[in-house]
Design a protein around this motif. Structure first.
Motif, mmCIF file in Angstrom:
data_model
loop_
_atom_site.group_PDB
_atom_site.id
_atom_site.type_symbol
_atom_site.label_atom_id
_atom_site.label_comp_id
_atom_site.label_asym_id
_atom_site.label_seq_id
_atom_site.Cartn_x
_atom_site.Cartn_y
_atom_site.Cartn_z
ATOM 1 N N LEU A 59 0.830 -1.206 0.000
ATOM 2 C CA LEU A 59 0.000 0.000 0.000
ATOM 3 C C LEU A 59 0.863 1.254 0.000
ATOM 4 C CD1 LEU A 59 -2.897 -0.899 2.476
ATOM 5 C CD2 LEU A 59 -3.087 -0.497 0.011
ATOM 6 N N ARG A 84 0.998 3.950 -3.088
ATOM 7 C CA ARG A 84 0.705 5.375 -2.906
ATOM 8 C C ARG A 84 1.833 6.238 -3.447
ATOM 9 N NH1 ARG A 84 -0.751 3.658 2.973
ATOM 10 N NH2 ARG A 84 -2.990 3.173 2.809
ATOM 11 N N LYS A 141 2.266 4.695 -7.746
ATOM 12 C CA LYS A 141 1.051 4.459 -8.548
ATOM 13 C C LYS A 141 1.332 3.485 -9.704
ATOM 14 C CE LYS A 141 -3.346 5.418 -9.094
ATOM 15 N NZ LYS A 141 -3.784 6.630 -9.795
ATOM 16 N N ALA A 143 -8.409 -3.036 0.764
ATOM 17 C CA ALA A 143 -7.811 -1.727 1.069
ATOM 18 C C ALA A 143 -7.634 -0.882 -0.189
ATOM 19 C CB ALA A 143 -6.470 -1.928 1.770
ATOM 20 N N ARG A 183 -10.843 0.740 -1.475
ATOM 21 C CA ARG A 183 -11.404 1.767 -0.596
ATOM 22 C C ARG A 183 -10.655 3.084 -0.682
ATOM 23 N NH1 ARG A 183 -12.612 -2.210 4.568
ATOM 24 N NH2 ARG A 183 -14.631 -2.963 3.828
ATOM 25 N N GLU A 184 -9.529 3.110 -1.431
ATOM 26 C CA GLU A 184 -8.774 4.350 -1.567
ATOM 27 C C GLU A 184 -9.022 4.967 -2.940
ATOM 28 O OE1 GLU A 184 -4.810 4.821 -0.343
ATOM 29 O OE2 GLU A 184 -4.936 3.369 1.309
ATOM 30 N N GLN A 185 -9.442 6.200 -2.955
ATOM 31 C CA GLN A 185 -9.819 6.882 -4.192
ATOM 32 C C GLN A 185 -8.705 6.853 -5.219
ATOM 33 O OE1 GLN A 185 -12.854 8.093 -4.911
ATOM 34 N NE2 GLN A 185 -12.156 8.663 -6.963
ATOM 35 N N GLU A 186 -7.458 7.070 -4.785
ATOM 36 C CA GLU A 186 -6.335 7.177 -5.713
ATOM 37 C C GLU A 186 -5.838 5.818 -6.201
ATOM 38 O OE1 GLU A 186 -5.137 10.024 -6.940
ATOM 39 O OE2 GLU A 186 -6.803 10.973 -5.879
ATOM 40 N N LEU A 187 -6.239 4.729 -5.532
ATOM 41 C CA LEU A 187 -5.702 3.406 -5.865
ATOM 42 C C LEU A 187 -6.744 2.445 -6.404
ATOM 43 C CD1 LEU A 187 -3.429 2.809 -2.715
ATOM 44 C CD2 LEU A 187 -2.795 3.873 -4.891
ATOM 45 N N ARG A 188 -8.008 2.763 -6.278
ATOM 46 C CA ARG A 188 -9.050 1.775 -6.553
ATOM 47 C C ARG A 188 -9.130 1.333 -8.004
ATOM 48 N NH1 ARG A 188 -14.667 4.673 -5.184
ATOM 49 N NH2 ARG A 188 -13.736 4.363 -3.122
ATOM 50 N N SER A 227 -14.705 -0.253 -7.445
ATOM 51 C CA SER A 227 -15.096 -0.383 -6.037
ATOM 52 C C SER A 227 -15.415 -1.829 -5.738
ATOM 53 C CB SER A 227 -16.323 0.487 -5.731
ATOM 54 O OG SER A 227 -17.421 0.064 -6.512
#
Length: 229
Positions: A120, A124, A127, A148, A151-156, A210
């Motif tokens: 993770l 981050r 990317k 996880a 649930r993260e906007q930048e990683l989903r 999602s």
């Protein structure tokens, strides 16, 4: 099968000379060495080795690796990775380096992480275009990593492929889907299933945005049950 540390000649230089002597003959050249860094893996791959075998290794696994290469793999690697950035996650350092080596030969730029939590942090920071993760890991396993990420906007939107030799039941595959994984494959000596999954993900061009519509507490309970089993 060639060691990389020899008394009279550099192992990489010998490999290059052997490959030149072989010409068009279908020679499989396997490096036999201790753990290697990412830079070493890239140098080994570019020299002409088909694979790297990490010491020590159980005879049964050595036989499986040799049989995989004996089965008609194309002489030159298909570099369909196209320089895409790929993050490999595995708590087993031998498996981590071997997987990274294979994926480097397929044309990917490979980063490594030793468990889900570290993955993770790396994701981050850099990317990646794709993430390939083992399932059974301490701290945060593959299913937990999938949850996880989604649930993260930048990683989903990052495609995630889960690879396993432990979770082999249909319920595990279903849990992977519900957790947000794009593909769930069996680990094989030649990583053939992984290569096919990577092609599928690249061709699709899309990832889950999602987690499927499943209550969070229900998903977590099922995750805990499968991990305990």
């Amino acid at each position: 099968i060639q060691d990389l540390v020899l008394p009279d000649i550099d192992g990489l230089a010998l490999a290059a000379r052997l490959r030149a002597l072989a010409g068009e003959m279908p020679l499989r050249l396997l490096a036999f060495s201790g753990l290697v860094s990412n830079l070493d893996a890239e140098r080994i791959a570019s020299t002409g080795f088909d694979d790297v075998i990490a010491k020590p290794i159980a005879p049964s696994r050595l036989v499986a690796l040799i049989e995989a290469h004996w089965g008609g793999i194309e002489p030159s690697a298909d570099t369909f990775g196209g320089g895409r950035r790929l993050l490999v996650v595995d708590d087993d350092p031998i498996q981590l380096h071997l997987t990274a080596f294979h994926l480097t030969r397929l044309g990917f730029h490979v980063d490594e992480a030793c468990d889900g939590k570290v993955a993770l942090e790396v994701a981050r920071a850099v990317k990646p275009d794709i993430i390939v993760s083992d399932v059974l890991m301490p701290k945060l396993d593959g299913f937990g990593l999938a949850i996880a990420l989604r649930r993260e906007q930048e990683l989903r939107s990052i495609p995630l492929i889960l690879m396993t030799s432990s979770y082999l039941e249909s319920s595990d595959r279903e849990l992977a889907r519900r957790s947000g994984a794009d593909e769930f494959v069996l680990r094989t000596p030649d990583l053939g299933e992984l290569a096919l999954a990577l092609r599928t993900v690249i061709a699709g061009g899309q990832s889950r945005s999602s987690i499927a519509a499943t209550p969070s507490d229900e998903l977590e309970r099922e995750h805990a049950r499968r991990a305990a089993r």
